[in-house]
Design a protein around this motif. Structure first.
Motif, short mmCIF file in Angstrom:
data_model
loop_
_atom_site.label_atom_id
_atom_site.label_comp_id
_atom_site.label_asym_id
_atom_site.label_seq_id
_atom_site.Cartn_x
_atom_site.Cartn_y
_atom_site.Cartn_z
N UNK A 7 78.86 34.99 27.65
CA UNK A 7 79.06 35.60 28.95
C UNK A 7 79.85 36.88 28.74
N UNK A 8 79.35 38.00 29.28
CA UNK A 8 80.00 39.29 29.08
C UNK A 8 80.22 40.00 30.41
N UNK A 9 81.13 40.98 30.37
CA UNK A 9 81.38 41.84 31.52
C UNK A 9 81.00 43.26 31.10
N UNK A 10 80.34 43.99 31.99
CA UNK A 10 79.89 45.36 31.72
C UNK A 10 81.05 46.32 32.00
N UNK A 11 81.41 47.16 31.01
CA UNK A 11 82.52 48.11 31.16
C UNK A 11 82.09 49.40 31.83
N UNK A 12 80.88 49.89 31.52
CA UNK A 12 80.45 51.20 32.00
C UNK A 12 79.38 51.03 33.08
N UNK A 13 79.59 51.65 34.22
CA UNK A 13 78.62 51.57 35.31
C UNK A 13 77.37 52.38 34.97
N UNK A 14 76.24 51.91 35.46
CA UNK A 14 74.98 52.65 35.35
C UNK A 14 74.23 52.50 36.66
N UNK A 15 73.08 53.11 36.78
CA UNK A 15 72.33 53.07 38.03
C UNK A 15 71.95 51.64 38.36
N UNK A 16 72.40 51.16 39.50
CA UNK A 16 72.10 49.81 39.95
C UNK A 16 72.97 48.72 39.37
N UNK A 17 73.87 49.07 38.43
CA UNK A 17 74.74 48.08 37.80
C UNK A 17 76.17 48.62 37.81
N UNK A 18 77.01 48.13 38.73
CA UNK A 18 78.41 48.61 38.75
C UNK A 18 79.21 48.03 37.59
N UNK A 19 80.28 48.72 37.23
CA UNK A 19 81.15 48.17 36.18
C UNK A 19 81.79 46.89 36.69
N UNK A 20 82.02 45.96 35.79
CA UNK A 20 82.57 44.68 36.16
C UNK A 20 81.51 43.61 36.42
N UNK A 21 80.24 44.00 36.36
CA UNK A 21 79.15 43.04 36.55
C UNK A 21 79.13 42.06 35.37
#
Length: 65
Positions: A7-21
């Protein structure tokens, strides 16, 4: 580091995916560079997002568990 199945958390936001997802890592892909050591990309199944799967670089992920 092998992230597959974690299970991971995304650090960098991208189009359609906010950071922290949050997401679950499904696959690992290796680059095919000739001049430098290879880098890895990970296919992540995202939670609570319209986009089901997205690929991220290793530095964009934080392991939660």
């Amino acid at each position: 580091m092998n992230y597959v199945g974690r299970l991971v958390k995304i650090k960098r936001a991208s189009i359609g995916v906010p950071s922290g997802t949050m997401g679950l890592v499904l696959k690992q892909y290796e680059s095919h560079r000739w001049e430098k050591e290879p880098y890895f990309m990970y296919e992540v199944q995202l939670l609570n997002s319209r986009i089901l799967k997205r690929r991220f670089l290793e530095e964009d992920l934080v392991v939660v568990s």
